[in-house]
Design an enzyme around this catalytic site. Structure first.
Site, PDB file in Angstrom:
ATOM      1  N   LYS A  53       0.835  -1.213   0.000  1.00  0.00           N
ATOM      2  CA  LYS A  53       0.000   0.000   0.000  1.00  0.00           C
ATOM      3  C   LYS A  53       0.864   1.255   0.000  1.00  0.00           C
ATOM      4  CE  LYS A  53      -2.176  -1.158   3.832  1.00  0.00           C
ATOM      5  NZ  LYS A  53      -1.500  -2.454   4.110  1.00  0.00           N
ATOM      6  N   ARG A  55      -9.930   0.515   8.446  1.00  0.00           N
ATOM      7  CA  ARG A  55      -9.511  -0.845   8.793  1.00  0.00           C
ATOM      8  C   ARG A  55     -10.593  -1.602   9.540  1.00  0.00           C
ATOM      9  NH1 ARG A  55      -3.661   0.294   8.726  1.00  0.00           N
ATOM     10  NH2 ARG A  55      -2.546  -1.665   8.943  1.00  0.00           N
ATOM     11  N   ARG A  66      11.831  -6.033   4.818  1.00  0.00           N
ATOM     12  CA  ARG A  66      11.657  -4.577   4.693  1.00  0.00           C
ATOM     13  C   ARG A  66      12.623  -3.849   5.617  1.00  0.00           C
ATOM     14  NH1 ARG A  66       5.869  -1.827   5.438  1.00  0.00           N
ATOM     15  NH2 ARG A  66       5.908  -2.931   7.421  1.00  0.00           N
ATOM     16  N   ARG A  97      11.292  -2.048  11.164  1.00  0.00           N
ATOM     17  CA  ARG A  97      10.152  -1.619  11.966  1.00  0.00           C
ATOM     18  C   ARG A  97       9.923  -2.613  13.081  1.00  0.00           C
ATOM     19  NH1 ARG A  97       5.109   0.253   8.209  1.00  0.00           N
ATOM     20  NH2 ARG A  97       3.960  -1.070   9.653  1.00  0.00           N
ATOM     21  N   ARG A 100      -0.561  -9.110  13.075  1.00  0.00           N
ATOM     22  CA  ARG A 100      -1.112  -8.131  12.125  1.00  0.00           C
ATOM     23  C   ARG A 100      -1.953  -8.831  11.059  1.00  0.00           C
ATOM     24  NH1 ARG A 100       4.214  -5.594  10.313  1.00  0.00           N
ATOM     25  NH2 ARG A 100       2.990  -4.231   8.960  1.00  0.00           N
TER      26      ARG A 100
HETATM   27  P1  AP5 Z   1       4.869  -1.629   1.792  1.00  0.00           P
HETATM   28  O1  AP5 Z   1       4.553  -0.781   0.613  1.00  0.00           O
HETATM   29  O2  AP5 Z   1       5.639  -1.033   2.917  1.00  0.00           O
HETATM   30  O3  AP5 Z   1       3.530  -2.380   2.285  1.00  0.00           O
HETATM   31  P2  AP5 Z   1       2.306  -1.811   3.114  1.00  0.00           P
HETATM   32  O4  AP5 Z   1       1.069  -2.506   2.602  1.00  0.00           O
HETATM   33  O5  AP5 Z   1       2.285  -0.328   3.135  1.00  0.00           O
HETATM   34  O6  AP5 Z   1       2.686  -2.421   4.515  1.00  0.00           O
HETATM   35  P3  AP5 Z   1       2.573  -1.836   5.980  1.00  0.00           P
HETATM   36  O7  AP5 Z   1       3.249  -2.852   6.844  1.00  0.00           O
HETATM   37  O8  AP5 Z   1       3.051  -0.434   6.082  1.00  0.00           O
HETATM   38  O9  AP5 Z   1       1.049  -1.905   6.181  1.00  0.00           O
HETATM   39  P4  AP5 Z   1       0.324  -1.990   7.482  1.00  0.00           P
HETATM   40  O10 AP5 Z   1      -1.069  -1.860   6.988  1.00  0.00           O
HETATM   41  O11 AP5 Z   1       0.574  -3.166   8.357  1.00  0.00           O
HETATM   42  O12 AP5 Z   1       0.989  -0.840   8.346  1.00  0.00           O
HETATM   43  P5  AP5 Z   1       0.516   0.611   8.733  1.00  0.00           P
HETATM   44  O13 AP5 Z   1       1.688   1.452   8.775  1.00  0.00           O
HETATM   45  O14 AP5 Z   1      -0.678   1.027   7.939  1.00  0.00           O
HETATM   46  O15 AP5 Z   1       5.667  -2.923   1.243  1.00  0.00           O
HETATM   47  C1  AP5 Z   1       6.167  -3.892   2.143  1.00  0.00           C
HETATM   48  C2  AP5 Z   1       7.566  -4.336   1.658  1.00  0.00           C
HETATM   49  O16 AP5 Z   1       7.434  -5.014   0.399  1.00  0.00           O
HETATM   50  C3  AP5 Z   1       8.538  -3.170   1.378  1.00  0.00           C
HETATM   51  O17 AP5 Z   1       9.814  -3.583   1.725  1.00  0.00           O
HETATM   52  C4  AP5 Z   1       8.430  -2.929  -0.156  1.00  0.00           C
HETATM   53  O18 AP5 Z   1       9.630  -2.421  -0.688  1.00  0.00           O
HETATM   54  C5  AP5 Z   1       8.140  -4.348  -0.653  1.00  0.00           C
HETATM   55  N1  AP5 Z   1       7.235  -4.396  -1.808  1.00  0.00           N
HETATM   56  C6  AP5 Z   1       6.111  -3.653  -2.012  1.00  0.00           C
HETATM   57  N2  AP5 Z   1       5.497  -4.012  -3.146  1.00  0.00           N
HETATM   58  C7  AP5 Z   1       6.258  -5.019  -3.690  1.00  0.00           C
HETATM   59  C8  AP5 Z   1       6.122  -5.816  -4.888  1.00  0.00           C
HETATM   60  N3  AP5 Z   1       5.092  -5.664  -5.735  1.00  0.00           N
HETATM   61  N4  AP5 Z   1       7.069  -6.745  -5.117  1.00  0.00           N
HETATM   62  C9  AP5 Z   1       8.125  -6.946  -4.249  1.00  0.00           C
HETATM   63  N5  AP5 Z   1       8.307  -6.204  -3.116  1.00  0.00           N
HETATM   64  C10 AP5 Z   1       7.362  -5.260  -2.837  1.00  0.00           C
HETATM   65  O19 AP5 Z   1      -0.030   0.338  10.212  1.00  0.00           O
HETATM   66  C11 AP5 Z   1       0.826   0.018  11.263  1.00  0.00           C
HETATM   67  C12 AP5 Z   1       0.036  -0.091  12.565  1.00  0.00           C
HETATM   68  O20 AP5 Z   1      -0.629   1.166  12.840  1.00  0.00           O
HETATM   69  C13 AP5 Z   1      -1.107  -1.117  12.577  1.00  0.00           C
HETATM   70  O21 AP5 Z   1      -0.652  -2.423  12.866  1.00  0.00           O
HETATM   71  C14 AP5 Z   1      -2.011  -0.541  13.671  1.00  0.00           C
HETATM   72  O22 AP5 Z   1      -1.479  -0.796  14.936  1.00  0.00           O
HETATM   73  C15 AP5 Z   1      -1.905   0.962  13.428  1.00  0.00           C
HETATM   74  N6  AP5 Z   1      -2.909   1.488  12.500  1.00  0.00           N
HETATM   75  C16 AP5 Z   1      -2.691   2.109  11.303  1.00  0.00           C
HETATM   76  N7  AP5 Z   1      -3.818   2.470  10.721  1.00  0.00           N
HETATM   77  C17 AP5 Z   1      -4.803   2.084  11.571  1.00  0.00           C
HETATM   78  C18 AP5 Z   1      -6.230   2.163  11.503  1.00  0.00           C
HETATM   79  N8  AP5 Z   1      -6.865   2.715  10.460  1.00  0.00           N
HETATM   80  N9  AP5 Z   1      -6.934   1.659  12.538  1.00  0.00           N
HETATM   81  C19 AP5 Z   1      -6.321   1.103  13.617  1.00  0.00           C
HETATM   82  N10 AP5 Z   1      -4.984   0.981  13.724  1.00  0.00           N
HETATM   83  C20 AP5 Z   1      -4.240   1.466  12.706  1.00  0.00           C
END
Ligand code: AP5
Length: 209
Positions: A15, A87, A119, A152, A163
């Protein structure tokens, strides 16, 4: 029509990676609740201290905190791309009529586990790397700002499992929710980054049906 897009999908599906590319190309702001929450933790604000136990263990932050934080960040914006929000169904309800396209980036769990373990993020700037698919030029150093790369805290194996579980329990019901609203498009996130971007752009440019 203003673009009001949601990127939906499991942790590590890409994402953040795709949001950065789309926002550059579509010239709309990128609002990522994970980034907003991590920034609050880094600045050690009251909210930051409140949310840390949830974030560090891979659990969802309570709806009222995230909804308030996102609404503040949205302010009067008319167009945006949301990454990591909604979410839960309650979060989706808080955005009623404020979304006109949802892109689900769907990636198999085993691919995700590999991606998250590999990552690395910059300790200072927003750059994200992957030891397998997108490594930095110099080991452990950010190409952009030369700061140290770190892992991270929620990318540890046990937390990755939590997660994933939270996603399937709390977030996956949104797939049906947005299917019923006829604004959901599904893209295969297991493909190379460029191919995923092309697929998302095509979905963004196509009218909902
Ligand atoms: P990346 O692009 O970083 O993936 P992502 O989907 O953004 O992953 P996140 O881990 O950031 O998502 P998340 O939803 O768990 O975390 P968030 O920060 O929102 O890609 C991942 C890796 O793969 C990278 O190394 C990239 O280079 C590689 N990659 C990408 N695409 C690729 C491809 N096509 N091929 C090969 N490699 C690829 O949330 C974190 C925490 O915040 C949650 O756990 C929760 O505690 C809290 N939180 C956030 N939002 C909310 C909400 N709305 N409600 C409640 N809690 C929330």
């Amino acid at each position: 029509m203003q673009r009001r897009i949601v990127l939906l999908g499991p942790p590590g599906t890409g994402k953040g990676t795709q949001a950065a590319r789309l926002c550059l190309s579509l010239k709309i702001p990128h609002l990522a609740t994970g980034d907003l929450l991590r920034s609050a933790m880094k600045r050690d604000t009251l909210i930051g201290r409140l949310v840390r136990p949830f974030m560090d263990t891979g659990n969802l932050v309570p709806d009222d905190i995230v909804i308030t934080m996102l609404k503040e960040a949205m302010g009067p914006l008319q167009g945006y791309l949301l990454d990591g929000f909604p979410r839960t169904v309650a979060q989706a309800e808080s955005l009623k009529d404020a979304i006109n396209k949802v892109i689900l980036i769907d990636t198999p769990a085993e691919v995700i586990e590999k991606r998250l373990s590999a990552r690395r993020i910059c300790s200072q700037c927003p750059a994200v790397y992957n030891l397998d698919s997108n490594p930095p030029t110099k080991d452990g150093i950010c190409d952009g700002c030369a700061s140290a790369l770190i892992q991270r805290i929620d990318d540890m194996p046990e937390t990755i499992q939590t997660r994933q579980r939270r996603y399937w329990q709390d977030t996956a019901p949104l797939i049906d929710y947005y299917k019923k609203a006829k604004i959901l498009w599904t893209i295969d996130g297991g493909l190379p980054m460029e191919t995923v971007t092309v697929g998302i752009m095509a979905a963004v440019e196509t009218e909902n049906g």
